[in-house]
Design an enzyme around this catalytic site. Structure first.
Site, PDB file in Angstrom:
ATOM      1  N   GLY A  49     122.048 122.780 -11.954  1.00 52.92           N
ATOM      2  CA  GLY A  49     122.193 123.428 -13.260  1.00 52.92           C
ATOM      3  C   GLY A  49     122.905 122.473 -14.184  1.00 52.92           C
ATOM      4  O   GLY A  49     122.495 121.324 -14.322  1.00 52.92           O
ATOM      5  N   GLU A  50     123.986 122.922 -14.772  1.00 53.68           N
ATOM      6  CA  GLU A  50     124.743 122.080 -15.688  1.00 53.68           C
ATOM      7  C   GLU A  50     126.237 122.220 -15.356  1.00 53.68           C
ATOM      8  O   GLU A  50     126.825 123.281 -15.606  1.00 53.68           O
ATOM      9  CB  GLU A  50     124.430 122.476 -17.142  1.00 53.68           C
ATOM     10  N   SER A  51     126.781 121.143 -14.820  1.00 49.88           N
ATOM     11  CA  SER A  51     128.156 121.214 -14.305  1.00 49.88           C
ATOM     12  C   SER A  51     129.174 121.497 -15.407  1.00 49.88           C
ATOM     13  O   SER A  51     130.176 122.181 -15.157  1.00 49.88           O
ATOM     14  CB  SER A  51     128.505 119.916 -13.582  1.00 49.88           C
ATOM     15  N   CYS A  81     122.941 118.731  -6.732  1.00 46.24           N
ATOM     16  CA  CYS A  81     122.880 118.178  -8.094  1.00 46.24           C
ATOM     17  C   CYS A  81     124.140 118.536  -8.880  1.00 46.24           C
ATOM     18  O   CYS A  81     125.203 117.998  -8.607  1.00 46.24           O
ATOM     19  CB  CYS A  81     121.593 118.598  -8.786  1.00 46.24           C
ATOM     20  N   ARG A 110     127.916 111.038 -12.951  1.00 46.21           N
ATOM     21  CA  ARG A 110     127.055 112.076 -13.530  1.00 46.21           C
ATOM     22  C   ARG A 110     125.899 111.421 -14.296  1.00 46.21           C
ATOM     23  O   ARG A 110     126.082 110.360 -14.883  1.00 46.21           O
ATOM     24  CB  ARG A 110     127.927 112.925 -14.452  1.00 46.21           C
ATOM     25  N   ILE A 138     116.643 115.650 -10.978  1.00 43.22           N
ATOM     26  CA  ILE A 138     116.598 116.013 -12.395  1.00 43.22           C
ATOM     27  C   ILE A 138     117.949 115.673 -13.027  1.00 43.22           C
ATOM     28  O   ILE A 138     118.953 116.326 -12.736  1.00 43.22           O
ATOM     29  CB  ILE A 138     116.280 117.518 -12.576  1.00 43.22           C
ATOM     30  N   ARG A 139     117.957 114.648 -13.884  1.00 47.62           N
ATOM     31  CA  ARG A 139     119.228 114.178 -14.465  1.00 47.62           C
ATOM     32  C   ARG A 139     120.325 114.165 -13.394  1.00 47.62           C
ATOM     33  O   ARG A 139     121.404 114.745 -13.546  1.00 47.62           O
ATOM     34  CB  ARG A 139     119.635 115.042 -15.662  1.00 47.62           C
ATOM     35  N   HIS A 188     117.392 118.444  -5.523  1.00 49.47           N
ATOM     36  CA  HIS A 188     117.259 119.908  -5.450  1.00 49.47           C
ATOM     37  C   HIS A 188     116.459 120.347  -4.226  1.00 49.47           C
ATOM     38  O   HIS A 188     115.259 120.599  -4.345  1.00 49.47           O
ATOM     39  CB  HIS A 188     116.540 120.416  -6.703  1.00 49.47           C
ATOM     40  N   GLU A 190     116.407 123.098  -3.009  1.00 52.59           N
ATOM     41  CA  GLU A 190     116.022 124.501  -3.199  1.00 52.59           C
ATOM     42  C   GLU A 190     114.670 124.618  -3.885  1.00 52.59           C
ATOM     43  O   GLU A 190     114.100 125.694  -3.993  1.00 52.59           O
ATOM     44  CB  GLU A 190     117.102 125.255  -3.999  1.00 52.59           C
TER      45      GLU A 190
HETATM   46  N1  GLN Z   1     123.214 116.490 -15.210  1.00 48.93           N
HETATM   47  C1  GLN Z   1     123.561 117.805 -14.784  1.00 48.93           C
HETATM   48  C2  GLN Z   1     125.070 118.024 -14.822  1.00 48.93           C
HETATM   49  O1  GLN Z   1     125.794 117.235 -15.283  1.00 48.93           O
HETATM   50  C3  GLN Z   1     123.049 118.094 -13.395  1.00 48.93           C
HETATM   51  C4  GLN Z   1     121.555 118.266 -13.421  1.00 48.93           C
HETATM   52  C5  GLN Z   1     121.005 119.163 -12.382  1.00 48.93           C
HETATM   53  O2  GLN Z   1     121.708 119.918 -11.717  1.00 48.93           O
HETATM   54  N2  GLN Z   1     119.700 119.135 -12.278  1.00 48.93           N
HETATM   55  O3  GLN Z   1     125.547 119.030 -14.379  1.00 48.93           O
END
Ligand code: GLN
Length: 207
Positions: A49-51, A81, A110, A138-139, A188, A190
């Site tokens: 997700g997005e930390s 992630c 990150r 993903i990123r 991921h 999942e």
């Molecule tokens: N770049 C995201 C973050 O900083 C992580 C990306 C992801 O979980 N797919 O949280």
């Protein structure tokens, strides 16, 4: 332990995919947002997700310290992630003032793979599995430096050598680690139907 109950951190991220993967393995999966919910689980998954949002919401709801404490006390945790970022004791290229739950003696960078390869898929060899894991990044972060108690489970080649199809081991980047009952991947697991990493985590919870 009879069948464990696994919590999925659910303030933000791809919660449902983890719940489905855990249920496919026959364990009870519950979402966790509050301290009372955290107290009832035998293991915890922190999703992708997005930390920055995850830690912000955990702070706003006043649960960040409860997560920190339970993890420091030995609750088995699996971070994927953004979840790997949340478990890092040290963070590079975090947002201004970004903190984590910690628990894993690593430095995590990150958004490490950079713009050109923002997102990619790769077949990743694991020390623990027979065939490679098809991994979706993903990123994604990577583990820049790992402490002595951290076992490296997988690394991928990056940089010009990797693009040319050669393997420059020096440029390999760590994408999966384990320290005791803490497991983390840059990608991921999942997503897709390969359940080996979730099964490995369940082994860490039950042994
Ligand atoms: N770049 C995201 C973050 O900083 C992580 C990306 C992801 O979980 N797919 O949280």
């Amino acid at each position: 332990m009879t069948s464990p109950t696994i919590g999925v951190f659910a303030l933000q991220g791809d919660v449902r995919e983890h719940v489905q993967a855990l249920e496919a393995l026959g364990v009870r999966a519950v979402t966790v947002r509050r301290e009372e919910e955290l107290d009832r689980v035998d293991g915890l998954v922190i999703p992708g997700g997005e930390s920055t949002t995850m830690i912000k919401l955990a702070d706003v709801f006043g649960v960040a310290d409860a997560f920190r404490r339970r993890i420091a006390d030995g609750l088995p945790v699996f971070g994927t992630c953004a979840g790997m970022i949340m478990l890092a004791d040290r963070l590079v290229d975090g947002a201004e003032g970004q903190t984590t739950f910690g628990g894993l003696d690593v430095t995590v960078r990150r958004n490490a793979f950079g713009r050109q390869v923002d997102s990619f898929e790769a077949d990743v060899d694991f020390t623990t599995f027979d065939g490679p894991v098809h991994a979706v990044f993903i990123r994604a972060p990577w583990v820049e430096e790992a402490g002595p108690g951290v076992e490296v489970l997988a690394a991928v080649p990056v940089g010009p050598g990797a693009a040319a199809g050669t393997t420059d081991r020096a440029a390999d980047r760590i994408v999966a680690v384990r320290q005791g009952s803490v497991l983390a991947t840059s990608f991921h697991p999942e997503v897709g139907d390969d359940l080996r990493l979730h099964r490995l985590f369940l082994d860490l919870v039950t042994t």
